[in-house]
Write a protein that holds these residues in place. Structure first.
Motif, PDB file in Angstrom:
ATOM      1  N   THR A   1      66.130  18.233 -32.065  1.00 39.79           N
ATOM      2  CA  THR A   1      64.732  17.872 -32.263  1.00 39.79           C
ATOM      3  C   THR A   1      63.866  19.116 -32.381  1.00 39.79           C
ATOM      4  OG1 THR A   1      65.159  15.973 -30.851  1.00 39.79           O
ATOM      5  CG2 THR A   1      62.878  16.448 -31.360  1.00 39.79           C
ATOM      6  N   LEU A   2      64.043  20.037 -31.414  1.00 36.11           N
ATOM      7  CA  LEU A   2      63.215  21.246 -31.425  1.00 36.11           C
ATOM      8  C   LEU A   2      63.520  22.107 -32.651  1.00 36.11           C
ATOM      9  CD1 LEU A   2      63.496  22.085 -27.635  1.00 36.11           C
ATOM     10  CD2 LEU A   2      61.481  21.256 -28.840  1.00 36.11           C
ATOM     11  N   ALA A   3      64.814  22.244 -32.971  1.00 40.83           N
ATOM     12  CA  ALA A   3      65.186  23.098 -34.101  1.00 40.83           C
ATOM     13  C   ALA A   3      64.651  22.523 -35.405  1.00 40.83           C
ATOM     14  CB  ALA A   3      66.707  23.239 -34.167  1.00 40.83           C
ATOM     15  N   ALA A   4      64.766  21.195 -35.572  1.00 41.77           N
ATOM     16  CA  ALA A   4      64.298  20.589 -36.819  1.00 41.77           C
ATOM     17  C   ALA A   4      62.791  20.747 -36.950  1.00 41.77           C
ATOM     18  CB  ALA A   4      64.678  19.111 -36.849  1.00 41.77           C
TER      19      ALA A   4
ATOM     20  N   ALA B   1      69.980  28.107 -35.596  1.00 43.28           N
ATOM     21  CA  ALA B   1      69.952  27.037 -34.602  1.00 43.28           C
ATOM     22  C   ALA B   1      70.409  25.725 -35.221  1.00 43.28           C
ATOM     23  CB  ALA B   1      68.539  26.898 -34.034  1.00 43.28           C
ATOM     24  N   MET B   2      69.865  25.411 -36.403  1.00 40.60           N
ATOM     25  CA  MET B   2      70.137  24.117 -37.019  1.00 40.60           C
ATOM     26  C   MET B   2      71.605  24.017 -37.459  1.00 40.60           C
ATOM     27  SD  MET B   2      67.959  21.695 -37.372  1.00 40.60           S
ATOM     28  CE  MET B   2      68.732  20.098 -37.422  1.00 40.60           C
ATOM     29  N   ALA B   3      72.171  25.118 -37.947  1.00 39.76           N
ATOM     30  CA  ALA B   3      73.557  25.081 -38.401  1.00 39.76           C
ATOM     31  C   ALA B   3      74.536  25.113 -37.230  1.00 39.76           C
ATOM     32  CB  ALA B   3      73.821  26.245 -39.346  1.00 39.76           C
ATOM     33  N   GLY B   4      74.035  25.436 -36.034  1.00 42.20           N
ATOM     34  CA  GLY B   4      74.904  25.427 -34.870  1.00 42.20           C
ATOM     35  C   GLY B   4      75.772  26.669 -34.744  1.00 42.20           C
TER      36      GLY B   4
END
Lengths: 507, 130
Positions: A338-341, A384-387
């Motif tokens: 949620t935060l990253a998006a 962050a989003m790609a992990g």
């Protein structure tokens, strides 16, 4: 009676009305009120989080009507967690919007408050029909926010968004009707007691209702056959609104977690684990579609939208395992994604604001103001989003991979999660290199006559990314807390007892 | 009585879906309204028909013949919400008409969609707020 429980709904409701009545023509006043409300919501959320951390479930009976007849609000660890997440996100997005977006249309601040009210209500309510009402509140506010600022593409996407969700709401209502017609109750705890007693003759109605509900929550959560509204809506909504919508998809996930463990969980007799066989393939497919979309996107906004879709797929596939360990991993990933998006959507908006007619499309363009700083922020958010390590997305994926280890479909999980991660990394790298890296070599635009950039948007994006860093550093304690939360979800007897029990109820 | 209501609901939903699939956005919005009303009728039916007794409960007595008042209350709420949403949908429709000069879905798409990004020769269209 503990009146703290009603505050997350009451506060934005009162403030929203006040903003419409008193502060309609005063931009400064409405900003002050709006920020004050969001800060207070965060404080209230933290207080509720501290309350819920003792492990007991608190119930607030509205109007003091006892549980199966009146409407109750229920606070457990999961609700408290979602409230705090909403408040953090709301504050960050609001600070960003104050940088200029809120003046491009009317009534941004009241709509924003009503949106928060709907979200908080959906997370707190213990009544099924009340959940429908709060869904409507947050949807009506989101319709207004979606077309905020106007413009051809946005109005077109707005029409699609409105029609999709109107049909979704109709399905919600008929599902409520079906379930009520066979169980005779709308209280979630009471429903958990009544579902196992439904005679075989009525099972068809009950299960149809249950699966229809899954469809409704799937529309919200951007699950595979129902995700076609997401790309257009998220990519064309105003930047801060898209960032706020990052939590809207989580409302769907929250409702699935709440209802399908409590009412259609292992106690439910013939209807036990109703959602699992649908949720698992849908979740994994969503993951593939989303991450492939990141690779195929034509603009940074679409890229962020597809990243949200992919993360929802991963989240719901993990939830569909329906074990406490998987759920706690899924909750960690929910916080992170949620935060990253949200941060990613805000950064995309920063880019789009600076590139003139090109907006956020993946095309070469001259350098723009603060390009280096924004590129750095995009780099962090994309990691962050790609992990990828070192941010919390990596920890989230690790937890998920670990949690599904003993699941029969583990090969699918590991294979798809790891391969889609790679696709997403390549996709983000492609976007970043085209927009920031290659463009950097071009001449800067002729003497940018822009005013000095407002600081607040950068504070907001930095704050959201900072929250990700905090989540990474504090991963140990957070995860321990989430494990307790997941254990609480998987012990529905405690929830039912708290809501319906005569001895402990209504504390 | 219930069977009549059920068949009516089915017919209305069918009409609603047929309207939803139309190319004209006005008909799409009307389709949503028809479906909404069909579902209100369905929920009302879930509370049993066939009784005119009011749902008053005297002490020590179960009103077996009374209709269930709860679905009626639910439907009232849903009608109010439905009205508000209908008005909002019409407002968005009006805006679409003003912005694009048409309410045909295909033509709105043709007017609003951006050209493919891998064709840099095509003139660019500002996508954001006017």
């Amino acid at each position: 009676m503990n009146h703290w429980l009603i505050l997350p709904i009451l506060l934005p409701a009162v403030l929203g009305a006040l903003l419409v009545i008193a502060a309609r023509h005063d931009a400064l006043l409405s900003r002050v009120f709006s920020v004050a409300s969001c800060v207070l919501l965060l404080v209230v959320g933290l207080v509720l989080l501290a309350m819920a951390s003792d492990g007991s479930i608190r119930v607030y009976a509205l109007g003091d009507w006892v549980a199966p007849f009146g409407i109750v609000l229920v606070l457990d660890r999961l609700s408290a967690l979602m409230l705090v997440l909403t408040a953090v996100l709301g504050l960050g997005v609001l600070l960003y919007a104050i940088g200029g977006w809120d003046e491009r249309g009317k009534h941004f601040h009241p709509l924003f408050q009503f949106q928060l009210m709907g979200l908080n209500g959906a997370f707190l309510t213990g009544d099924f029909f009340n959940l429908f009402v709060f869904f409507e509140i947050l949807l009506i506010a989101s319709y207004g926010l979606m077309v905020h600022g106007g413009g051809g593409l946005r109005v077109k996407a707005g029409v699609q968004y409105v029609v999709t969700n109107l049909v979704g709401s109709s399905l919600f209502l008929i599902a409520v009707g079906l379930i009520y017609s066979v169980t005779g109750t709308l209280n979630m705890a009471d429903l958990a007691l009544k579902v196992p007693q439904v005679p075989p003759a009525d099972q068809a109605l009950l299960q149809t209702g249950g699966v229809l509900l899954l469809l409704v929550f799937g529309v919200k959560a951007a699950l595979v056959p129902l995700l076609f509204w997401v790309r257009g809506s998220f990519a064309n909504a105003p930047g801060p609104v898209a960032a706020l919508f990052a939590i809207m998809t989580k409302v769907g996930a929250y409702s699935i977690i709440r209802l399908y463990v409590l009412a259609f969980g292992e106690q439910a007799g013939e209807a036990a684990w109703l959602a699992a066989p649908w949720l698992l393939p849908a979740g994994l497919l969503t993951l593939v579609v989303g991450m492939t979309g990141v690779f195929a996107a034509r603009s940074l906004g679409q890229m962020a939208s597809f990243a949200v879709i992919g993360s929802m797929g991963m989240l719901l596939a993990t939830v569909s395992v329906f074990t406490p360990q998987a759920l706690s991993a899924a909750l960690f990933y929910l916080l992170h994604s949620t935060l990253a998006a949200a941060a990613l959507f805000l950064i995309v908006d920063l880019v789009a604001e600076r590139r003139g007619v090109l907006r956020d499309r993946l095309a070469l363009a001259p350098r723009f103001a603060q390009g280096t700083l924004i590129a750095g922020l995009f780099f962090a958010a994309a990691i962050a989003m790609a992990g990828m390590p070192p941010l919390s997305g990596f920890l989230g994926k690790l937890l998920v991979l670990d949690a599904v280890r003993s699941h029969p479909q583990v090969v699918w999980f590991w294979g798809l999660i790891l391969s889609t991660s790679l696709i997403a990394i390549v996709g983000f790298a492609r976007g970043g290199s085209l927009v920031f890296w290659k463009s950097h070599a071009l001449e800067a635009a002729a003497a940018s006559s822009r005013r000095p950039a407002p600081v607040l948007p950068f504070v907001a994006v930095g704050g959201l990314l900072g929250a990700l860093v905090v989540l990474t550093v504090a991963a140990g304690p957070v995860n321990a807390w989430l494990e307790l939360a997941a254990a609480q979800i998987f012990a529905p007897a405690g929830y039912i007892d708290a809501v319906l029990g005569t001895a402990t109820g209504g504390q | 009585m219930e069977i009549v209501a059920a068949l009516t609901v089915g017919a209305l939903v069918a009409i609603g879906i047929w309207l939803l699939l139309d190319r004209n956005l006005v008909r799409v919005v009307l389709g949503v309204v028809v479906i909404g009303n069909a579902i209100n009728l369905g929920v009302l039916t879930a509370g049993r028909f066939g009784s005119r007794a009011a749902a008053f409960v005297a002490q020590g007595e179960v009103p077996l013949q009374a209709a269930n008042p709860l679905p009626q209350a639910l439907v009232l709420t849903a009608i109010v919400i439905g009205f508000a949403l209908f008005v909002f949908a019409l407002a968005v429709l009006k805006r679409t008409w003003e912005t694009h000069g048409t309410t045909e879905t295909d033509r709105v798409t043709a007017l609003a969609e951006e050209p493919a990004p891998d064709l840099p020769e095509t003139p660019l269209r500002p996508g954001g707020p006017a």
